[in-house]
Design a protein around this motif. Sequence first.
Motif, mmCIF file in Angstrom:
data_model
loop_
_atom_site.group_PDB
_atom_site.id
_atom_site.type_symbol
_atom_site.label_atom_id
_atom_site.label_comp_id
_atom_site.label_asym_id
_atom_site.label_seq_id
_atom_site.Cartn_x
_atom_site.Cartn_y
_atom_site.Cartn_z
ATOM 1 N N VAL A 39 43.276 42.477 29.192
ATOM 2 C CA VAL A 39 42.773 41.410 28.320
ATOM 3 C C VAL A 39 41.416 40.932 28.821
ATOM 4 O O VAL A 39 40.473 40.771 28.042
ATOM 5 N N ALA A 40 41.296 40.718 30.137
ATOM 6 C CA ALA A 40 40.033 40.228 30.697
ATOM 7 C C ALA A 40 38.909 41.242 30.478
ATOM 8 O O ALA A 40 37.786 40.865 30.138
ATOM 9 N N ARG A 41 39.229 42.535 30.674
ATOM 10 C CA ARG A 41 38.190 43.559 30.454
ATOM 11 C C ARG A 41 37.793 43.622 28.984
ATOM 12 O O ARG A 41 36.619 43.752 28.664
ATOM 13 N N PHE A 42 38.777 43.546 28.085
ATOM 14 C CA PHE A 42 38.477 43.661 26.657
ATOM 15 C C PHE A 42 37.671 42.468 26.159
ATOM 16 O O PHE A 42 36.747 42.619 25.364
ATOM 17 N N ALA A 88 41.815 30.402 23.678
ATOM 18 C CA ALA A 88 41.284 29.988 24.978
ATOM 19 C C ALA A 88 42.401 29.614 25.944
ATOM 20 O O ALA A 88 42.338 29.940 27.135
ATOM 21 N N SER A 89 43.444 28.965 25.419
ATOM 22 C CA SER A 89 44.532 28.543 26.307
ATOM 23 C C SER A 89 45.321 29.728 26.844
ATOM 24 O O SER A 89 45.905 29.639 27.914
ATOM 25 N N TYR A 90 45.351 30.837 26.124
ATOM 26 C CA TYR A 90 46.020 32.033 26.633
ATOM 27 C C TYR A 90 45.080 32.931 27.433
ATOM 28 O O TYR A 90 45.506 33.562 28.395
ATOM 29 N N SER A 91 43.832 32.997 27.025
ATOM 30 C CA SER A 91 42.929 33.927 27.700
ATOM 31 C C SER A 91 42.471 33.405 29.062
ATOM 32 O O SER A 91 42.271 34.198 29.990
ATOM 33 N N ALA A 98 43.470 38.025 36.406
ATOM 34 C CA ALA A 98 42.728 39.271 36.640
ATOM 35 C C ALA A 98 41.720 39.082 37.767
ATOM 36 O O ALA A 98 41.539 39.969 38.605
ATOM 37 N N GLN A 99 41.067 37.922 37.815
ATOM 38 C CA GLN A 99 40.115 37.654 38.894
ATOM 39 C C GLN A 99 40.819 37.585 40.243
ATOM 40 O O GLN A 99 40.303 38.071 41.258
ATOM 41 N N ASN A 100 41.996 36.973 40.277
ATOM 42 C CA ASN A 100 42.757 36.902 41.531
ATOM 43 C C ASN A 100 43.153 38.285 42.008
ATOM 44 O O ASN A 100 43.108 38.579 43.204
ATOM 45 N N ARG A 101 43.554 39.141 41.079
ATOM 46 C CA ARG A 101 43.914 40.512 41.469
ATOM 47 C C ARG A 101 42.687 41.265 41.981
ATOM 48 O O ARG A 101 42.764 41.984 42.964
ATOM 49 N N GLN A 102 41.542 41.068 41.331
ATOM 50 C CA GLN A 102 40.320 41.717 41.795
ATOM 51 C C GLN A 102 39.922 41.190 43.171
ATOM 52 O O GLN A 102 39.487 41.940 44.032
ATOM 53 N N GLU A 103 40.093 39.899 43.380
ATOM 54 C CA GLU A 103 39.785 39.308 44.683
ATOM 55 C C GLU A 103 40.690 39.889 45.771
ATOM 56 O O GLU A 103 40.234 40.163 46.883
ATOM 57 N N ALA A 104 41.964 40.101 45.436
ATOM 58 C CA ALA A 104 42.882 40.711 46.409
ATOM 59 C C ALA A 104 42.452 42.143 46.724
ATOM 60 O O ALA A 104 42.490 42.563 47.889
#
Length: 172
Positions: A39-42, A88-91, A98-104
Amino acid sequence: MADSRRNEVGLDQPIERRSWRLPRLSFGTEGFGRFAEFVARFMGTPTFLLWMTVFVVVWITFNVVGLFGLKWDPYPFILLNLAFSTQASYSAPLILLAQNRQEARDRLGLEEDRRVAQQSRADMDFLAREIASLRMSVNDLATRDYIRSEMRQELRDLLAELDRRAEESPRP
């Protein structure tokens, strides 16, 4: 084969998707995390922005102008605003996940880089010590030029000794 490999990939490996179909939804953290990354990439693509712009233009056109007799929002833009708020409330949480996973993944990569740098530093220190000990050993060894100069000096000394003996010994 691809499904078994996909399950082996951890947080340190990003997953590449080649098609725009929705990923399989599962209620596990890894599956939901992959969905959040999709979702974040799209949402960051020009395709999403183009389709969202088309959607807004069509919505405004039908609701304000009332083409084909379609006018479903009696108070223009209130329902559109509600749709944007819901999106916006879902995205937002999906993008944060997604950012947290990328940070990990980045953290694991940095730890691996740090480990490799430490190992490289230890290897370089070891090699520097070895080179220093070899240089010290080579300084103790006789070089070719040193041996030649010593042999020349000995030859001169021998010739001088022979000349001296020849001068001291009586001639018949």
